[in-house]
Design a protein around this motif. Structure first.
Motif, PDB file in Angstrom:
ATOM      1  N   ALA A  32     -16.299   7.517  27.174  1.00 30.61           N
ATOM      2  CA  ALA A  32     -17.677   7.210  27.578  1.00 30.61           C
ATOM      3  C   ALA A  32     -17.707   6.529  28.942  1.00 30.61           C
ATOM      4  O   ALA A  32     -18.546   6.849  29.802  1.00 30.61           O
ATOM      5  N   LEU A  33     -16.777   5.602  29.163  1.00 31.33           N
ATOM      6  CA  LEU A  33     -16.737   4.857  30.418  1.00 31.33           C
ATOM      7  C   LEU A  33     -16.442   5.767  31.597  1.00 31.33           C
ATOM      8  O   LEU A  33     -17.005   5.607  32.686  1.00 31.33           O
ATOM      9  N   HIS A  34     -15.559   6.745  31.398  1.00 29.02           N
ATOM     10  CA  HIS A  34     -15.137   7.595  32.502  1.00 29.02           C
ATOM     11  C   HIS A  34     -15.999   8.847  32.658  1.00 29.02           C
ATOM     12  O   HIS A  34     -15.691   9.705  33.480  1.00 29.02           O
ATOM     13  N   MET A  35     -17.077   8.914  31.894  1.00 30.11           N
ATOM     14  CA  MET A  35     -18.028  10.001  32.080  1.00 30.11           C
ATOM     15  C   MET A  35     -19.263   9.554  32.874  1.00 30.11           C
ATOM     16  O   MET A  35     -20.101  10.371  33.229  1.00 30.11           O
ATOM     17  N   VAL A  36     -19.362   8.247  33.151  1.00 32.63           N
ATOM     18  CA  VAL A  36     -20.536   7.747  33.863  1.00 32.63           C
ATOM     19  C   VAL A  36     -20.201   7.478  35.324  1.00 32.63           C
ATOM     20  O   VAL A  36     -19.039   7.273  35.689  1.00 32.63           O
ATOM     21  N   THR A  37     -21.231   7.489  36.139  1.00 33.10           N
ATOM     22  CA  THR A  37     -21.092   7.147  37.555  1.00 33.10           C
ATOM     23  C   THR A  37     -21.542   5.708  37.756  1.00 33.10           C
ATOM     24  O   THR A  37     -22.637   5.333  37.323  1.00 33.10           O
ATOM     25  N   PHE A  38     -20.697   4.910  38.389  1.00 35.30           N
ATOM     26  CA  PHE A  38     -21.059   3.527  38.680  1.00 35.30           C
ATOM     27  C   PHE A  38     -22.012   3.503  39.883  1.00 35.30           C
ATOM     28  O   PHE A  38     -21.644   3.960  40.971  1.00 35.30           O
ATOM     29  N   SER A 267      -2.390 -10.072  29.724  1.00 42.21           N
ATOM     30  CA  SER A 267      -1.478 -11.151  30.113  1.00 42.21           C
ATOM     31  C   SER A 267      -0.228 -10.633  30.803  1.00 42.21           C
ATOM     32  O   SER A 267       0.317 -11.294  31.696  1.00 42.21           O
ATOM     33  N   GLU A 268       0.243  -9.451  30.388  1.00 41.30           N
ATOM     34  CA  GLU A 268       1.479  -8.891  30.952  1.00 41.30           C
ATOM     35  C   GLU A 268       1.298  -8.366  32.371  1.00 41.30           C
ATOM     36  O   GLU A 268       2.218  -8.444  33.197  1.00 41.30           O
ATOM     37  N   ALA A 269       0.134  -7.809  32.655  1.00 43.27           N
ATOM     38  CA  ALA A 269      -0.072  -7.061  33.897  1.00 43.27           C
ATOM     39  C   ALA A 269       0.318  -7.828  35.165  1.00 43.27           C
ATOM     40  O   ALA A 269       0.998  -7.266  36.042  1.00 43.27           O
ATOM     41  N   PRO A 270      -0.062  -9.128  35.328  1.00 45.53           N
ATOM     42  CA  PRO A 270       0.298  -9.827  36.571  1.00 45.53           C
ATOM     43  C   PRO A 270       1.788  -9.932  36.822  1.00 45.53           C
ATOM     44  O   PRO A 270       2.229  -9.991  37.974  1.00 45.53           O
ATOM     45  N   SER A 271       2.615  -9.942  35.749  1.00 43.36           N
ATOM     46  CA  SER A 271       4.064 -10.040  35.939  1.00 43.36           C
ATOM     47  C   SER A 271       4.626  -8.776  36.589  1.00 43.36           C
ATOM     48  O   SER A 271       5.745  -8.781  37.104  1.00 43.36           O
ATOM     49  N   PHE A 272       3.845  -7.691  36.565  1.00 39.40           N
ATOM     50  CA  PHE A 272       4.218  -6.452  37.243  1.00 39.40           C
ATOM     51  C   PHE A 272       3.439  -6.284  38.549  1.00 39.40           C
ATOM     52  O   PHE A 272       3.387  -5.201  39.119  1.00 39.40           O
ATOM     53  N   GLN A 273       2.812  -7.389  39.008  1.00 43.66           N
ATOM     54  CA  GLN A 273       1.990  -7.408  40.221  1.00 43.66           C
ATOM     55  C   GLN A 273       0.893  -6.339  40.163  1.00 43.66           C
ATOM     56  O   GLN A 273       0.645  -5.621  41.132  1.00 43.66           O
ATOM     57  N   GLN A 274       0.246  -6.269  39.018  1.00 40.18           N
ATOM     58  CA  GLN A 274      -0.819  -5.298  38.806  1.00 40.18           C
ATOM     59  C   GLN A 274      -1.973  -5.915  38.028  1.00 40.18           C
ATOM     60  O   GLN A 274      -1.803  -6.911  37.314  1.00 40.18           O
ATOM     61  N   THR A 275      -3.136  -5.304  38.158  1.00 37.10           N
ATOM     62  CA  THR A 275      -4.244  -5.604  37.264  1.00 37.10           C
ATOM     63  C   THR A 275      -4.046  -4.796  35.985  1.00 37.10           C
ATOM     64  O   THR A 275      -3.273  -3.832  35.969  1.00 37.10           O
ATOM     65  N   VAL A 276      -4.767  -5.164  34.932  1.00 38.43           N
ATOM     66  CA  VAL A 276      -4.652  -4.382  33.695  1.00 38.43           C
ATOM     67  C   VAL A 276      -5.287  -3.000  33.880  1.00 38.43           C
ATOM     68  O   VAL A 276      -4.930  -2.049  33.178  1.00 38.43           O
ATOM     69  N   ILE A 277      -6.179  -2.868  34.843  1.00 41.65           N
ATOM     70  CA  ILE A 277      -6.811  -1.570  35.136  1.00 41.65           C
ATOM     71  C   ILE A 277      -5.752  -0.563  35.581  1.00 41.65           C
ATOM     72  O   ILE A 277      -5.791   0.622  35.216  1.00 41.65           O
ATOM     73  N   ALA A 278      -4.772  -1.031  36.374  1.00 39.47           N
ATOM     74  CA  ALA A 278      -3.691  -0.159  36.826  1.00 39.47           C
ATOM     75  C   ALA A 278      -2.541  -0.110  35.824  1.00 39.47           C
ATOM     76  O   ALA A 278      -1.915   0.931  35.631  1.00 39.47           O
ATOM     77  N   TYR A 279      -2.281  -1.226  35.156  1.00 39.16           N
ATOM     78  CA  TYR A 279      -1.109  -1.350  34.286  1.00 39.16           C
ATOM     79  C   TYR A 279      -1.294  -0.636  32.949  1.00 39.16           C
ATOM     80  O   TYR A 279      -0.375   0.016  32.446  1.00 39.16           O
ATOM     81  N   ASP A 280      -2.476  -0.757  32.365  1.00 43.36           N
ATOM     82  CA  ASP A 280      -2.718  -0.173  31.044  1.00 43.36           C
ATOM     83  C   ASP A 280      -4.145   0.391  30.992  1.00 43.36           C
ATOM     84  O   ASP A 280      -5.004  -0.119  30.263  1.00 43.36           O
ATOM     85  N   PRO A 281      -4.430   1.450  31.782  1.00 45.09           N
ATOM     86  CA  PRO A 281      -5.807   1.918  31.957  1.00 45.09           C
ATOM     87  C   PRO A 281      -6.491   2.392  30.683  1.00 45.09           C
ATOM     88  O   PRO A 281      -7.721   2.364  30.595  1.00 45.09           O
ATOM     89  N   HIS A 282      -5.707   2.839  29.688  1.00 46.66           N
ATOM     90  CA  HIS A 282      -6.309   3.335  28.445  1.00 46.66           C
ATOM     91  C   HIS A 282      -6.454   2.251  27.380  1.00 46.66           C
ATOM     92  O   HIS A 282      -7.007   2.516  26.309  1.00 46.66           O
ATOM     93  N   GLY A 283      -5.958   1.046  27.655  1.00 43.88           N
ATOM     94  CA  GLY A 283      -5.997  -0.029  26.664  1.00 43.88           C
ATOM     95  C   GLY A 283      -7.354  -0.697  26.582  1.00 43.88           C
ATOM     96  O   GLY A 283      -8.204  -0.571  27.464  1.00 43.88           O
ATOM     97  N   ALA A 288     -12.607  -2.861  28.389  1.00 47.93           N
ATOM     98  CA  ALA A 288     -13.607  -3.923  28.352  1.00 47.93           C
ATOM     99  C   ALA A 288     -13.982  -4.387  29.755  1.00 47.93           C
ATOM    100  O   ALA A 288     -15.168  -4.574  30.060  1.00 47.93           O
ATOM    101  N   TYR A 289     -12.987  -4.566  30.624  1.00 48.25           N
ATOM    102  CA  TYR A 289     -13.308  -4.969  31.991  1.00 48.25           C
ATOM    103  C   TYR A 289     -14.067  -3.858  32.729  1.00 48.25           C
ATOM    104  O   TYR A 289     -14.945  -4.129  33.551  1.00 48.25           O
ATOM    105  N   GLY A 290     -13.743  -2.603  32.424  1.00 52.70           N
ATOM    106  CA  GLY A 290     -14.495  -1.493  33.008  1.00 52.70           C
ATOM    107  C   GLY A 290     -15.948  -1.502  32.566  1.00 52.70           C
ATOM    108  O   GLY A 290     -16.866  -1.277  33.366  1.00 52.70           O
ATOM    109  N   GLU A 291     -16.182  -1.783  31.283  1.00 53.50           N
ATOM    110  CA  GLU A 291     -17.550  -1.839  30.766  1.00 53.50           C
ATOM    111  C   GLU A 291     -18.318  -3.017  31.363  1.00 53.50           C
ATOM    112  O   GLU A 291     -19.511  -2.901  31.682  1.00 53.50           O
ATOM    113  N   ALA A 292     -17.633  -4.151  31.535  1.00 53.05           N
ATOM    114  CA  ALA A 292     -18.273  -5.308  32.163  1.00 53.05           C
ATOM    115  C   ALA A 292     -18.632  -5.001  33.618  1.00 53.05           C
ATOM    116  O   ALA A 292     -19.719  -5.349  34.101  1.00 53.05           O
TER     117      ALA A 292
END
Length: 314
Positions: A32-38, A267-283, A288-292
């Motif tokens: 649903a999130l990836h079918m809408v235009t921001f 919590s894990e994402a910063p240890s890989f120098q990433q946001t969770v958007i890049a680190y675990d995009p399907h999680g 939730a951050y995409g919806e916010a």
């Protein structure tokens, strides 16, 4: 034709707390999130993310909202005003002591253009990093006449000279109510407050709102508390829902409907120098951050109209 969630439910059963139910929800919300235009705002939104309480997900919220908006095609700038430099780490920016940073910008030794770095994970996102050098800045600028407007002057100058305008500017504030935070609040037009879904969530919120009121009164009359976001939400507990309902009852027009869950991946994402958007995009954390971020984007017309009305009053 069955949807992915229908198939998963058929395999795992209909138990509400089953793995299959969770996977089905993730799949449905991701699709649903990836079918809408921001929608993009009509003009640049400047947002400080602030809360003097530590551990509420302030930096996590800053970088992941920025990343979600950048991933949607918006042009985003993140200014790291926290000497810990955690936002810089999560966005993959170099922030070693002595390198050009926001510290040099507010002290006037360099410009934002000279200190800026592109986030390696997102083409549309830039960051001005912070280093430990920033920890001494409050004492160094305390006697300056324009000490509250140093960041504002630098940001105004940079945005006016940009060939391509930014849609959003996010400023990650340190967990305090000192001069760095006041600089951030003077440089922006909006404040976003992350609130942890725990018993002491409202403790200190009154003090933060009071500080924002003083900034509005003395320095930045158009400053608006535009958004509150409940973080570390556990849907299994009554307490999380009670905290959300309490905050929503006090601030019904600015609390987002979306809540951010507790998540190991976040919590894990910063240890890989990433946001969770890049680190675990399907999680679920990224979803939730995409919806916010989508809620924030959709509220742009109302927020910008309110800001314009406040400007008209002053």
């Amino acid at each position: 034709m069955d949807s992915a969630s229908d198939i998963i439910r058929r395999i795992f059963g209909d138990q509400a707390d089953s793995l299959g139910s969770e996977i089905a929800e993730e799949t449905t919300r991701y699709q649903a999130l990836h079918m809408v235009t921001f929608p993009k705002p009509a003009s640049t939104r400047r947002i400080a993310v602030a809360n003097q309480k530590g551990g509420v997900g302030k930096t996590t919220t800053t970088v992941n909202l920025a990343a979600a908006l950048g991933d949607s095609g918006a042009r985003v700038l993140v200014l790291d005003m926290d000497p810990q430099g955690n936002a810089s780490t999560a966005l993959g920016a170099h922030h070693i002591s002595g390198e050009p940073s926001i510290y040099d910008v507010i002290e006037g030794r360099t410009t934002i253009r000279e200190a800026i770095q592109q986030c390696p994970s997102f083409d549309h996102m830039d960051v001005v990093p912070a280093s430990i050098d920033l920890s001494g800045a409050e004492l160094e600028i305390a006697d300056l006449g324009d000490r509250t407007d140093l960041l504002k002057h630098a940001l105004d100058e940079y945005l006016e000279s940009c060939e391509e305008p930014y849609d959003y500017v996010f400023v990650d504030c340190p967990p305090s109510l000192g001069l760095l935070v006041i600089n951030a609040m003077c440089a922006v037009t909006e404040v976003l407050i992350p609130i942890q879904a725990e018993y002491y969530a409202l403790e200190g919120l009154g003090q933060l709102i009071n500080t924002i009121g003083l900034v509005q009164e003395h320095y930045n009359p158009v400053l608006l508390v535009s958004t509150m976001l409940v973080t570390m939400f556990d849907k299994r507990t009554i307490l999380s829902r009670q905290v959300y309902d309490e905050v929503k009852s006090h601030y019904p027009n600015i609390v987002l409907d979306t809540t951010i869950p507790r998540s190991v991946k976040i919590s894990e994402a910063p240890s890989f120098q990433q946001t969770v958007i890049a680190y675990d995009p399907h999680g679920m954390g990224a979803i939730a951050y995409g919806e916010a971020a989508l809620e924030i984007a959709r509220r742009s017309p109302a927020v910008l109209a309110t800001l314009e009305a406040k400007r008209g009053e002053h």
